[in-house]
Design a protein around this motif. Structure first.
Motif, short mmCIF file in Angstrom:
data_model
loop_
_atom_site.label_atom_id
_atom_site.label_comp_id
_atom_site.label_asym_id
_atom_site.label_seq_id
_atom_site.Cartn_x
_atom_site.Cartn_y
_atom_site.Cartn_z
N GLU B 151 -2.39 -4.89 26.10
CA GLU B 151 -3.47 -5.67 26.71
C GLU B 151 -4.65 -4.76 27.01
OE1 GLU B 151 -1.65 -7.82 29.92
OE2 GLU B 151 -0.36 -8.94 28.52
N PRO B 152 -5.22 -4.15 25.97
CA PRO B 152 -6.25 -3.14 26.18
C PRO B 152 -7.59 -3.76 26.53
CG PRO B 152 -5.97 -3.53 23.85
CD PRO B 152 -4.97 -4.41 24.55
N ALA B 153 -8.52 -2.90 27.00
CA ALA B 153 -9.87 -3.36 27.28
C ALA B 153 -10.59 -3.65 25.97
CB ALA B 153 -10.63 -2.29 28.06
N ALA B 154 -10.23 -2.90 24.91
CA ALA B 154 -10.84 -3.14 23.61
C ALA B 154 -9.90 -2.67 22.51
CB ALA B 154 -12.18 -2.41 23.50
N PHE B 155 -9.99 -3.35 21.35
CA PHE B 155 -9.23 -2.92 20.18
C PHE B 155 -10.15 -2.12 19.25
CE2 PHE B 155 -7.00 -6.79 21.42
CZ PHE B 155 -5.68 -6.40 21.31
N LEU B 156 -9.61 -1.05 18.70
CA LEU B 156 -10.36 -0.29 17.71
C LEU B 156 -9.63 -0.42 16.38
CD1 LEU B 156 -10.87 2.97 19.82
CD2 LEU B 156 -12.25 0.88 19.85
N PHE B 157 -10.34 -0.83 15.34
CA PHE B 157 -9.73 -0.95 14.01
C PHE B 157 -10.41 0.03 13.06
CE2 PHE B 157 -9.05 -5.14 15.86
CZ PHE B 157 -7.77 -5.46 15.47
N ASP B 158 -9.65 0.92 12.43
CA ASP B 158 -10.24 1.86 11.49
C ASP B 158 -9.89 1.45 10.06
OD1 ASP B 158 -11.41 3.97 10.25
OD2 ASP B 158 -10.05 5.50 11.05
N GLU B 159 -10.79 0.78 9.39
CA GLU B 159 -10.58 0.28 8.02
C GLU B 159 -9.17 -0.27 7.83
OE1 GLU B 159 -12.46 1.77 4.85
OE2 GLU B 159 -13.84 3.09 5.89
N PRO B 160 -8.76 -1.24 8.64
CA PRO B 160 -7.35 -1.63 8.63
C PRO B 160 -6.93 -2.37 7.37
CG PRO B 160 -8.61 -3.10 10.01
CD PRO B 160 -9.56 -2.04 9.57
N LEU B 161 -7.85 -2.90 6.62
CA LEU B 161 -7.44 -3.73 5.48
C LEU B 161 -7.57 -3.02 4.14
CD1 LEU B 161 -9.05 -7.15 6.50
CD2 LEU B 161 -6.87 -6.16 7.17
N SER B 162 -8.00 -1.75 4.18
CA SER B 162 -8.33 -1.12 2.91
C SER B 162 -7.11 -0.81 2.06
CB SER B 162 -9.14 0.15 3.14
OG SER B 162 -8.43 1.02 3.97
N ASN B 163 -5.90 -0.82 2.66
CA ASN B 163 -4.71 -0.56 1.86
C ASN B 163 -4.02 -1.83 1.36
OD1 ASN B 163 -4.94 2.19 2.01
ND2 ASN B 163 -3.70 2.35 3.86
N LEU B 164 -4.66 -2.97 1.57
CA LEU B 164 -4.02 -4.23 1.17
C LEU B 164 -4.68 -4.77 -0.10
CD1 LEU B 164 -3.86 -5.97 4.66
CD2 LEU B 164 -2.06 -4.70 3.49
N ILE B 176 -7.14 -11.69 11.91
CA ILE B 176 -7.77 -10.85 12.93
C ILE B 176 -8.88 -11.64 13.64
CG2 ILE B 176 -9.14 -8.76 13.33
CD1 ILE B 176 -7.53 -7.43 11.11
N SER B 177 -9.66 -12.41 12.86
CA SER B 177 -10.70 -13.23 13.48
C SER B 177 -10.10 -14.23 14.46
CB SER B 177 -11.48 -13.99 12.41
OG SER B 177 -12.24 -13.10 11.65
N GLU B 178 -9.00 -14.84 14.05
CA GLU B 178 -8.33 -15.81 14.89
C GLU B 178 -7.82 -15.17 16.18
OE1 GLU B 178 -5.11 -18.42 13.14
OE2 GLU B 178 -6.92 -18.95 12.01
N LEU B 179 -7.26 -13.96 16.00
CA LEU B 179 -6.75 -13.20 17.14
C LEU B 179 -7.87 -12.96 18.15
CD1 LEU B 179 -3.99 -11.89 17.72
CD2 LEU B 179 -4.98 -9.73 16.95
N HIS B 180 -9.07 -12.66 17.60
CA HIS B 180 -10.20 -12.41 18.49
C HIS B 180 -10.58 -13.68 19.25
CE1 HIS B 180 -14.62 -11.79 19.29
NE2 HIS B 180 -14.01 -10.88 20.02
N GLN B 181 -10.52 -14.84 18.57
CA GLN B 181 -10.80 -16.11 19.24
C GLN B 181 -9.82 -16.35 20.38
OE1 GLN B 181 -13.41 -17.74 18.40
NE2 GLN B 181 -13.85 -16.81 16.40
N THR B 182 -8.53 -16.03 20.14
CA THR B 182 -7.50 -16.29 21.14
C THR B 182 -7.61 -15.32 22.31
OG1 THR B 182 -6.17 -16.43 19.14
CG2 THR B 182 -5.07 -16.99 21.22
N LEU B 183 -7.71 -14.03 21.99
CA LEU B 183 -7.63 -13.02 23.05
C LEU B 183 -8.95 -12.83 23.76
CD1 LEU B 183 -5.56 -10.27 21.17
CD2 LEU B 183 -4.71 -11.96 22.80
#
Lengths: 288, 333, 276
Positions: B151-164, B176-183
């Motif tokens: 339950e952090p103050a902020a999430f940091l994502f470092d190019e998380p999708l580049s290996n998919l 991830i967008s949906e997660l942002h809407q929820t959280l």
């Protein structure tokens, strides 16, 4: 995230290994170097003073020197030729798909794990013995005269024994290298119309070049100091006295430490020449 | 809360200054994307915020308190790494619970949070597996799970999708967008892919050589890029740039016109050209048109058009959608 | 993509590979078989392959006459001791080089490897002399130290390559997750490093077990390990094939088993990463 603090800690962690190896390298080497300029006969008075380069001159002009260089060259060259050629062929074979790959791999690698004294003795007595050896039985079965391997072709016999021990090493490394060859490269060559032999010559062999170099360098370093195999078979007689064995005899058997040390320094220089080439390859890989 | 302020932050590696003095304000609950070509310093900037790199000078404040010299773990931020950085020797459950274990949280609460995160991320059936037994997308979700439970103050994502792979990337983008809407938690997301930036961000920060070129909402960047770099970086296919007399005629050193803002005609128009390659996507057609004296122009036409390779066509830019740049590449009002 | 191969071709390859494998393995197989024969059967002509009276007598005789277990114990102490001691010295060094690399790290690493290239015979007498003066000749502790120093470069090197493979992002993730340095080492680094440490230990036990220069030259009766024990069969006991075979089988069996587990590490350990 290397801070000043962690660097100091790192130095401290490396210190024991560095100090130990530095001592292990320098102390005996300096002693050998010192002895090599002295007349030093432990059984006849010990340290008899400085003699300049006399030990070196005597070592290089001794009647045993050139034969020992020749034996060393034949031994190292012979083993290298056998292990590299057979190693490449074997690696190519084992790289093909077949049933029981794992088990055959184990069978092929096994000799490497046999201690040198065991393999030398087993070969000497149970295979190469002119009366009871398996080869003698085999020769007789075909109506031929049994051959006394170790007294008639002593150097060849030792080459066979040592090659048997090192063939697994060469095979394993070359197999690893072959497996890292991108199969699409071979398929591309096939599409380009290269027949099997050309594919081997233009694609596989160049790909293996580095692995072969590494095998040659590493084996050379170990083969230059072959000892136990000679010690338990011929004791250096019948022209199997290599440089290593010659130096060993000077130092421990005739207890002429000065003379042996001069030879020792020569051996160190020789090994270092090979080591420099090997270290270059290793160093390049460290950067990659 | 998750408000992050960067004040005159710089970063140098030895003599090389990778981030010149930089100011940035990230508001609570925002989805901010750092975008730029590789080597632009976007990952370094993220790592400075995370505390994985020390700033060379300047201040970083989180929720109003100075966090410049606070250890990474104490900043209350969670990070999802490019390689996912899952602990290979731990089960999914233990991976997700690891930050909670480090925080000495009681076991029941750990279990509750792990179960919760697993449910949100569809990982419930995989909790006892090792990361090595999971697919790329599942690993990605475990990495996100490990971030969520704190339950952090902020999430940091470092190019998380580049290996998919491409299809999975679109799915995860939505997740991830949906997660942002929820959280509704602040998220800072680094990518080199402008499509990800455009589709996910509330606010995009375009970086080049460590400098912020522009900050704004996706549409602000699209409609009013501050300079040629941003104009060329945002939008696909790329904006066409035209120099020389054709630009001077519109009172600019360089003009930019997006492929979708050019009208195609077979009878009349400003520029006459010959069709080179035509890419038919069904929904759209991209035409690469060779005009005398200009670089090839890209034109985007809705649906199918009856032009083929070698046809002569006429192009006219939509004057209202034309971007004018001066000799320095800056936007003229 | 691996291509499909016709069954016929696969069968031919199988036959060829198994024949070669059997041929290379034969001396070992023959030794093991002979160890179960009587002396007369061992030298029978034509040779007996399986049709002989299996007996364990040779093993009993070897132990009875030459106290085989004592030599075995010496080998265990020397190989195990030198490897463990070397690993203890090497872990911190390799750790520091892998995780806090400096400008000189590479040079130090290469220098360490180069000490492995030093021919033992070049420093035979100094070591011999030092051993006499310290009263270490024919002592297990002396050999433990010498073999530890011999193999230390390889141990450091192997551990370094294993530690290097642990991705930095995982350590950063642990740091983000709130692990202290102690917790980072305990929960993340160590579990990930254990397989590498185990392989390193395995390969170096094998190398130390088979080492046959220092063990032959620095021991007599008391501390002699199996290498020296077998060498004593060179004559005339060597003519007792069945007993020689029994002694040899006992000497190589444990290491063959360990060796089969470590074949992958062999390439890494003995080529110093020059072949991958």
């Amino acid at each position: 995230m290397a801070t000043q603090h962690s660097r100091a800690a790192a130095r401290l962690m490396m210190a024991p290994a560095v100090v130990l190896l530095l001592g292990w390298m320098l102390v005996p080497l300096i002693m050998t170097l010192t002895f090599s300029f002295k007349k030093y006969l432990p059984l006849k008075g010990g340290d008899l003073g400085w003699v300049g380069f006399e030990n070196y001159i005597r070592f290089f002009t001794a009647s045993a020197f050139w034969p020992s260089v020749l034996s060393t060259l034949i031994l190292v060259g012979g083993v290298l030729a056998i292990t590299v050629v057979l190693g490449v062929l074997l690696a190519l074979l084992l790289d093909q798909p077949f049933w029981g790959q794992g088990i055959v791999r184990i069978l092929v690698i096994a000799p490497f794990f046999v201690m040198p004294t065991v393999s030398a003795l087993v070969w000497k007595n149970m295979f190469m013995d002119p009366v009871n050896g398996l080869f003698a039985h085999l020769f007789k079965a075909f109506g031929a005269q049994p051959y006394d391997w170790l007294s008639q072709s002593p150097l060849l016999s030792i080459i066979v024994i040592v090659a048997w021990q090192w063939l697994p090493f060469a095979t394993l490394i070359l197999l690893t290298a072959i497996q890292s060859l991108d199969s699409e490269q071979l398929e591309a060559a096939e599409m380009d119309g290269a027949p099997v032999l050309a594919r081997f010559g233009y694609i596989v062999l160049p790909h293996l070049a580095r692995a072969i170099t590494v095998v040659i360098l590493i084996q050379t370093i170990f083969l230059l100091s072959i000892f136990a195999e000679i010690f338990v078979t011929t004791q250096g007689s019948f022209g199997t006295k290599t440089l290593t064995y010659l130096i060993y005899q000077r130092v421990l058997e005739s207890q002429n430490v000065g003379l042996g040390s001069a030879g020792g320094i020569f051996a160190v220089i020789l090994a270092n020449i090979v080591a420099i080439f090997l270290m270059r390859i290793v160093g390049k890989n460290l950067d990659a | 809360m998750g408000q992050i302020t960067l004040n005159q932050v710089t970063k140098s590696f030895g003599d090389v200054e990778v981030i010149p003095p930089l100011d940035l304000q990230i508001n609570d609950g925002e989805f901010v994307v750092f975008v730029g070509p590789s080597g632009c310093g976007k990952s370094t900037l993220l790592r400075l915020i995370a505390g994985l790199e020390d700033v060379s000078s300047g201040e970083i404040a989180i929720d109003g308190t100075d966090a410049t010299h606070v250890q990474p773990a104490r900043r209350g931020l969670a990070m999802v790494f490019q390689s996912y950085a899952l602990y290979p020797h731990m089960s999914v459950r233990k991976n997700i619970a690891f930050p909670l274990k480090m925080a000495k949280m009681d076991k029941a609460e750990q279990d509750r949070r792990v179960a919760n995160a697993a449910k949100v991320l569809n990982l419930t059936d995989y909790l006892d597996r090792r990361p090595g037994q999971l697919s790329g997308g599942q690993r990605q979700r475990v990495a996100i799970g490990r971030a969520i439970v704190r339950e952090p103050a902020a999430f940091l994502f470092d190019e998380p999708l580049s290996n998919l792979d491409a299809a999975l990337r679109v799915n995860m983008r939505l997740e991830i967008s949906e997660l942002h809407q929820t959280l509704k938690t602040t998220m800072i997301y680094v990518t080199h892919d402008q499509v990800e930036a455009m589709t996910m961000a509330d606010k995009i920060v375009v970086l080049q050589a460590g400098r912020i070129e522009q900050v704004g909402s996706p549409l602000e960047l699209y409609n009013a890029p501050r300079n040629k770099f941003v104009a060329g970086f945002i939008g696909s296919p790329k904006m066409n740039f035209i120099d020389g007399a054709d630009a001077a005629q519109f009172g600019a050193h360089t003009i930019g016109i997006r492929p979708e803002h050019i009208t195609l005609s077979t009878t009349e128009g400003l520029w006459q050209g010959r069709v080179g390659v035509a890419e038919h996507l069904g929904s759209d057609t991209f035409l690469y048109v060779h005009v005398n004296g200009l670089d090839p122009l890209t034109v985007r036409v809705s649906g199918e058009v009856g032009v083929r390779h070698g046809d002569t066509v006429f192009l006219s830019p939509d004057p209202a959608k034309l971007h004018r740049f001066d000799a320095q590449g800056l936007r003229q009002s | 993509m691996a291509r499909r191969v016709s069954t016929r071709r696969k069968a031919i390859t199988t036959l060829a590979a198994w024949s070669v494998g059997f041929l290379i393995f034969f001396p070992i197989l023959w030794t093991v078989l002979t160890s179960f024969k009587t002396e007369a059967q061992a030298i029978a002509d034509p040779p007996l392959f399986l049709g002989f009276d299996w007996t364990l007598e040779n093993y009993a005789v070897v132990q009875e006459r030459s106290d085989y277990l004592r030599f075995l114990w010496n080998s265990v102490i020397i190989a195990g001791g030198s490897t463990l001691l070397g690993t203890m010295v090497a872990i911190p060094a390799a750790w520091a080089m892998a995780f806090v690399p400096g400008k000189k790290t590479k040079d130090i690493l290469l220098w360490m490897l180069s000490t492995k290239m030093l021919p033992a015979v070049g420093v035979l007498y100094p070591i011999y002399l030092i051993f006499i003066q310290l009263g270490l000749l024919d002592s297990r502790i002396g050999l433990v130290v010498v073999l530890m120093l011999c193999n230390l470069p390889i141990i450091v090197w192997m551990l370094y390559t294993y530690f290097k493979e642990i991705p930095g992002e995982i350590l950063e993730a642990a740091r983000m997750d709130g692990a202290t340095l102690r917790e980072e080492i305990l929960y993340v680094l160590t579990p990930m490093a254990v397989p590498g440490i185990a392989s390193t230990i395995l390969l170096n036990i094998i190398l130390a077990w088979n080492e046959a220069f220092w063990t032959l030259n620095l021991t007599a009766a008391k501390a002699a390990p199996l290498t020296a024990f077998i060498a004593s069969y060179s004559s005339p006991e060597g003519l007792f094939y069945a007993k020689l075979s029994a002694a040899s089988t006992l000497a190589i069996a444990p290491i063959l088993i360990l060796g089969w587990f470590s074949q992958k590490q062999l390439v890494r350990g003995l080529t110093f990463g020059a072949v991958k």
